[in-house]
Design a protein around this motif. Structure first.
Motif, PDB file in Angstrom:
ATOM      1  N   ASP A 242       0.808  -1.227   0.000  1.00 56.90           N
ATOM      2  CA  ASP A 242       0.000   0.000   0.000  1.00 56.90           C
ATOM      3  C   ASP A 242       0.843   1.279   0.000  1.00 56.90           C
ATOM      4  O   ASP A 242       0.319   2.376  -0.165  1.00 56.90           O
ATOM      5  CB  ASP A 242      -0.979  -0.001   1.172  1.00 56.90           C
ATOM      6  CG  ASP A 242      -0.307   0.076   2.532  1.00 56.90           C
ATOM      7  OD1 ASP A 242       0.873  -0.330   2.660  1.00 56.90           O
ATOM      8  OD2 ASP A 242      -0.970   0.531   3.483  1.00 56.90           O
ATOM      9  N   LYS A 243       2.161   1.153   0.140  1.00 55.18           N
ATOM     10  CA  LYS A 243       3.042   2.330   0.101  1.00 55.18           C
ATOM     11  C   LYS A 243       3.860   2.391  -1.202  1.00 55.18           C
ATOM     12  O   LYS A 243       4.635   3.310  -1.406  1.00 55.18           O
ATOM     13  CB  LYS A 243       3.977   2.340   1.304  1.00 55.18           C
ATOM     14  CG  LYS A 243       3.242   2.490   2.630  1.00 55.18           C
ATOM     15  CD  LYS A 243       4.177   2.846   3.734  1.00 55.18           C
ATOM     16  CE  LYS A 243       3.509   2.940   5.074  1.00 55.18           C
ATOM     17  NZ  LYS A 243       2.382   3.810   5.188  1.00 55.18           N
ATOM     18  N   LEU A 244       3.672   1.421  -2.083  1.00 55.49           N
ATOM     19  CA  LEU A 244       4.480   1.318  -3.295  1.00 55.49           C
ATOM     20  C   LEU A 244       4.399   2.558  -4.172  1.00 55.49           C
ATOM     21  O   LEU A 244       5.390   2.970  -4.762  1.00 55.49           O
ATOM     22  CB  LEU A 244       4.051   0.074  -4.087  1.00 55.49           C
ATOM     23  CG  LEU A 244       4.832  -0.243  -5.346  1.00 55.49           C
ATOM     24  CD1 LEU A 244       6.320  -0.470  -5.041  1.00 55.49           C
ATOM     25  CD2 LEU A 244       4.240  -1.468  -6.038  1.00 55.49           C
ATOM     26  N   TRP A 245       3.235   3.184  -4.249  1.00 53.89           N
ATOM     27  CA  TRP A 245       3.053   4.336  -5.139  1.00 53.89           C
ATOM     28  C   TRP A 245       2.932   5.652  -4.372  1.00 53.89           C
ATOM     29  O   TRP A 245       2.588   6.677  -4.941  1.00 53.89           O
ATOM     30  CB  TRP A 245       1.830   4.108  -6.042  1.00 53.89           C
ATOM     31  CG  TRP A 245       2.016   2.850  -6.831  1.00 53.89           C
ATOM     32  CD1 TRP A 245       1.411   1.648  -6.602  1.00 53.89           C
ATOM     33  CD2 TRP A 245       2.922   2.643  -7.914  1.00 53.89           C
ATOM     34  NE1 TRP A 245       1.876   0.709  -7.495  1.00 53.89           N
ATOM     35  CE2 TRP A 245       2.805   1.292  -8.313  1.00 53.89           C
ATOM     36  CE3 TRP A 245       3.820   3.467  -8.593  1.00 53.89           C
ATOM     37  CZ2 TRP A 245       3.544   0.749  -9.359  1.00 53.89           C
ATOM     38  CZ3 TRP A 245       4.558   2.919  -9.637  1.00 53.89           C
ATOM     39  CH2 TRP A 245       4.420   1.576 -10.009  1.00 53.89           C
ATOM     40  N   THR A 246       3.269   5.628  -3.077  1.00 58.87           N
ATOM     41  CA  THR A 246       3.195   6.827  -2.252  1.00 58.87           C
ATOM     42  C   THR A 246       4.369   7.749  -2.548  1.00 58.87           C
ATOM     43  O   THR A 246       5.528   7.325  -2.530  1.00 58.87           O
ATOM     44  CB  THR A 246       3.208   6.459  -0.745  1.00 58.87           C
ATOM     45  OG1 THR A 246       2.117   5.582  -0.489  1.00 58.87           O
ATOM     46  CG2 THR A 246       3.119   7.693   0.128  1.00 58.87           C
TER      47      THR A 246
ATOM     48  N   SER B 238       7.784   7.911  -6.191  1.00 54.13           N
ATOM     49  CA  SER B 238       7.474   6.771  -5.328  1.00 54.13           C
ATOM     50  C   SER B 238       8.490   5.653  -5.531  1.00 54.13           C
ATOM     51  O   SER B 238       9.232   5.623  -6.519  1.00 54.13           O
ATOM     52  CB  SER B 238       6.076   6.244  -5.667  1.00 54.13           C
ATOM     53  OG  SER B 238       6.077   5.699  -6.984  1.00 54.13           O
ATOM     54  N   VAL B 239       8.490   4.717  -4.599  1.00 49.11           N
ATOM     55  CA  VAL B 239       9.321   3.520  -4.726  1.00 49.11           C
ATOM     56  C   VAL B 239       8.947   2.782  -6.011  1.00 49.11           C
ATOM     57  O   VAL B 239       9.812   2.335  -6.765  1.00 49.11           O
ATOM     58  CB  VAL B 239       9.161   2.611  -3.484  1.00 49.11           C
ATOM     59  CG1 VAL B 239       9.746   1.229  -3.718  1.00 49.11           C
ATOM     60  CG2 VAL B 239       9.787   3.273  -2.261  1.00 49.11           C
ATOM     61  N   GLY B 240       7.659   2.693  -6.299  1.00 52.23           N
ATOM     62  CA  GLY B 240       7.203   2.030  -7.519  1.00 52.23           C
ATOM     63  C   GLY B 240       7.767   2.677  -8.767  1.00 52.23           C
ATOM     64  O   GLY B 240       8.189   1.990  -9.702  1.00 52.23           O
TER      65      GLY B 240
ATOM     66  N   SER C  71       5.914   5.548 -21.637  1.00 51.15           N
ATOM     67  CA  SER C  71       4.778   6.458 -21.413  1.00 51.15           C
ATOM     68  C   SER C  71       4.052   6.158 -20.100  1.00 51.15           C
ATOM     69  O   SER C  71       3.369   7.019 -19.560  1.00 51.15           O
ATOM     70  CB  SER C  71       3.796   6.388 -22.579  1.00 51.15           C
ATOM     71  OG  SER C  71       3.084   5.165 -22.564  1.00 51.15           O
ATOM     72  N   LYS C  72       4.227   4.948 -19.576  1.00 56.69           N
ATOM     73  CA  LYS C  72       3.536   4.557 -18.340  1.00 56.69           C
ATOM     74  C   LYS C  72       4.414   4.680 -17.096  1.00 56.69           C
ATOM     75  O   LYS C  72       3.921   4.514 -15.978  1.00 56.69           O
ATOM     76  CB  LYS C  72       3.020   3.123 -18.470  1.00 56.69           C
ATOM     77  CG  LYS C  72       1.944   2.993 -19.527  1.00 56.69           C
ATOM     78  CD  LYS C  72       1.548   1.561 -19.732  1.00 56.69           C
ATOM     79  CE  LYS C  72       0.577   1.455 -20.899  1.00 56.69           C
ATOM     80  NZ  LYS C  72       0.413   0.076 -21.337  1.00 56.69           N
ATOM     81  N   GLU C  73       5.723   4.957 -17.285  1.00 59.89           N
ATOM     82  CA  GLU C  73       6.593   5.109 -16.127  1.00 59.89           C
ATOM     83  C   GLU C  73       6.083   6.268 -15.279  1.00 59.89           C
ATOM     84  O   GLU C  73       5.799   7.338 -15.793  1.00 59.89           O
ATOM     85  CB  GLU C  73       8.041   5.386 -16.557  1.00 59.89           C
ATOM     86  CG  GLU C  73       8.777   4.149 -16.988  1.00 59.89           C
ATOM     87  CD  GLU C  73      10.211   4.441 -17.401  1.00 59.89           C
ATOM     88  OE1 GLU C  73      10.800   5.445 -16.968  1.00 59.89           O
ATOM     89  OE2 GLU C  73      10.744   3.635 -18.193  1.00 59.89           O
ATOM     90  N   GLY C  74       5.985   6.021 -14.006  1.00 58.40           N
ATOM     91  CA  GLY C  74       5.514   7.050 -13.086  1.00 58.40           C
ATOM     92  C   GLY C  74       4.038   6.936 -12.775  1.00 58.40           C
ATOM     93  O   GLY C  74       3.559   7.510 -11.810  1.00 58.40           O
ATOM     94  N   GLN C  75       3.313   6.191 -13.600  1.00 62.06           N
ATOM     95  CA  GLN C  75       1.901   5.974 -13.322  1.00 62.06           C
ATOM     96  C   GLN C  75       1.768   4.764 -12.404  1.00 62.06           C
ATOM     97  O   GLN C  75       2.382   3.726 -12.654  1.00 62.06           O
ATOM     98  CB  GLN C  75       1.126   5.715 -14.616  1.00 62.06           C
ATOM     99  CG  GLN C  75       1.133   6.879 -15.573  1.00 62.06           C
ATOM    100  CD  GLN C  75       0.447   6.528 -16.884  1.00 62.06           C
ATOM    101  OE1 GLN C  75      -0.279   5.550 -16.985  1.00 62.06           O
ATOM    102  NE2 GLN C  75       0.683   7.351 -17.894  1.00 62.06           N
TER     103      GLN C  75
END
Length: 171
Positions: free
Chosen positions: A45-49, A56-58, A89-93
């Protein structure tokens, strides 16, 4: 978080890797080990924080995998594929369908692909001019592969800081 083994660069040469690529290979393998060690039990639940507006870590995991893949294409004097442009194009999403383990494994697999590529290269190939991106900016095979390695190391450091803010170390 102690590691009983010395850092990868202190373990000796990696078989079949050309001498000039040993530092890049060591850095990529070190990145793999550190990511795995830092993200043991990292909460999904913190992967995209994002912390303080930073990545984010993600994102770091997505990005280093994508950059390594792109640098290998350029090193082989190839243009990027549609699949690579789509990934970029999806990096960061946030990709809620991917787990921490899957993202770590993807980077580890891409690192193994890179090491396999390294084994096919000789010193003459390392000095060959290569073009980067749509603007065809100049580099060399060695420059691209070194950049992929140092870039990964930089993002591992950023990932660790983000992780440390999200989950402060226990003293």
């Amino acid at each position: 978080m102690q590691n009983p083994k010395p850092e990868v660069w202190l373990r000796g040469p990696i078989p079949e890797i050309p001498a000039l690529l040993q530092p890049a290979a060591h850095a990529l393998l070190q990145s793999c080990e550190e990511i795995e060690r830092y993200l043991i039990d990292f909460p999904q639940d913190k992967l995209w924080t994002k912390v303080a507006g930073r990545a984010s870590v993600g994102f770091h995991l997505q990005h280093i995998t994508g950059v390594l893949d792109r640098m290998m294409s350029y090193a082989r004097a190839e243009s990027l594929s549609e699949e690579q442009f789509s990934y970029l194009s999806k990096e960061g999403q946030a990709d809620e369908g991917r787990t921490v383990t899957q993202l770590v494994s993807a980077f580890q697999e891409k690192t193994q692909e890179a090491l396999s590529l390294f084994k096919t290269l000789d010193e003459d190939t390392l000095r060959e001019v290569r073009s980067v991106g749509r603007k065809k900016l100049p580099s060399t095979t060695l420059g691209l592969l070194f950049h992929a390695a140092e870039h990964s190391q930089r993002h591992v450091g950023q990932l660790l800081v983000t992780k440390s803010v999200l989950i402060p170390p226990k003293h």
